[in-house]
Motif scaffolding. Structure first.
Motif, PDB file in Angstrom:
ATOM      1  N   ALA A  14       0.811  -1.223   0.000  1.00  0.00           N
ATOM      2  CA  ALA A  14       0.000   0.000   0.000  1.00  0.00           C
ATOM      3  C   ALA A  14       0.841   1.269   0.000  1.00  0.00           C
ATOM      4  CB  ALA A  14      -0.967  -0.002   1.177  1.00  0.00           C
ATOM      5  N   SER A  15       1.813   1.378   0.867  1.00  0.00           N
ATOM      6  CA  SER A  15       2.643   2.592   0.935  1.00  0.00           C
ATOM      7  C   SER A  15       3.454   2.783  -0.337  1.00  0.00           C
ATOM      8  CB  SER A  15       3.576   2.547   2.146  1.00  0.00           C
ATOM      9  OG  SER A  15       2.829   2.683   3.331  1.00  0.00           O
ATOM     10  N   LEU A  16       4.005   1.705  -0.858  1.00  0.00           N
ATOM     11  CA  LEU A  16       4.771   1.775  -2.109  1.00  0.00           C
ATOM     12  C   LEU A  16       3.880   2.272  -3.249  1.00  0.00           C
ATOM     13  CD1 LEU A  16       7.304   1.104  -3.867  1.00  0.00           C
ATOM     14  CD2 LEU A  16       6.353  -1.214  -4.056  1.00  0.00           C
ATOM     15  N   LEU A  17       2.679   1.725  -3.350  1.00  0.00           N
ATOM     16  CA  LEU A  17       1.752   2.138  -4.406  1.00  0.00           C
ATOM     17  C   LEU A  17       1.339   3.595  -4.235  1.00  0.00           C
ATOM     18  CD1 LEU A  17      -0.346  -1.115  -4.614  1.00  0.00           C
ATOM     19  CD2 LEU A  17       0.994  -0.129  -6.479  1.00  0.00           C
ATOM     20  N   GLN A  18       1.077   3.994  -2.995  1.00  0.00           N
ATOM     21  CA  GLN A  18       0.685   5.385  -2.768  1.00  0.00           C
ATOM     22  C   GLN A  18       1.837   6.337  -3.078  1.00  0.00           C
ATOM     23  OE1 GLN A  18      -0.008   6.882   1.197  1.00  0.00           O
ATOM     24  NE2 GLN A  18      -1.612   8.241   0.425  1.00  0.00           N
ATOM     25  N   ASP A  19       3.027   6.039  -2.578  1.00  0.00           N
ATOM     26  CA  ASP A  19       4.181   6.911  -2.826  1.00  0.00           C
ATOM     27  C   ASP A  19       4.444   7.062  -4.316  1.00  0.00           C
ATOM     28  OD1 ASP A  19       4.474   7.222  -0.099  1.00  0.00           O
ATOM     29  OD2 ASP A  19       6.186   5.850   0.065  1.00  0.00           O
TER      30      ASP A  19
END
Length: 156
Positions: A14-19
């Protein structure tokens, strides 16, 4: 085998995709004064991942971007977001992803997507892949920002 792969995202992504989405849509922010809907919400990414709507794009096994789709029912797939990191642009990644997207849901007859009115590269890209512009609208009637609607019929 293609150098490009779509892998169903997991909660750990999730964080990787958001960033990567924030980086990919930074130009939209600069141009229009805001990010596309939901991009700033990690909770939204978590929900899409939980609903099996988000895919990681890999190019030669390296993370290259994201694809978020939604089954809109009646054979229609909505591509909510597709983004490829700058480092992987012009390698055929986007084209490969769009081709793979056509097979992600059963019985897809039509693909629908939205893109900003000044996203000229997107317009060219989608039209090259057989999408037709079918409409445009102002999400906020008091703002000049406009969105173009594109669709592609499969198996015509």
């Amino acid at each position: 085998m293609s150098d490009t792969q779509l892998v169903l995202a997991t909660k750990n992504d999730a964080s990787l995709l958001q960033d990567s989405a924030l980086a990919a849509f930074q130009e939209d922010f600069n141009l229009y004064g805001g990010f596309p809907p939901n991009i700033e919400s990690l909770t939204w990414f978590d929900e899409c991942i939980e609903n099996k709507q988000f895919y990681k794009i890999l190019y030669k096994n390296a993370f290259a971007g994201g694809l978020c789709i939604e089954d809109a029912g009646e054979g229609v797939m909505d591509i909510r977001y597709i983004y490829v990191s700058d480092a992987f642009q012009n390698n055929g990644v986007g084209q490969a992803v769009m081709s793979m997207a056509e097979t992600l849901l059963p019985n897809i007859k039509q693909i629908y997507l939205l893109t900003p009115y000044k996203a000229y590269r997107n317009h060219y890209f989608y039209e090259k892949l057989g999408f037709k512009k079918v409409g445009e609208f102002h999400p906020d009637p008091d703002d000049e920002f406009m969105v173009f609607e594109y669709q592609k019929y499969l198996h015509e």
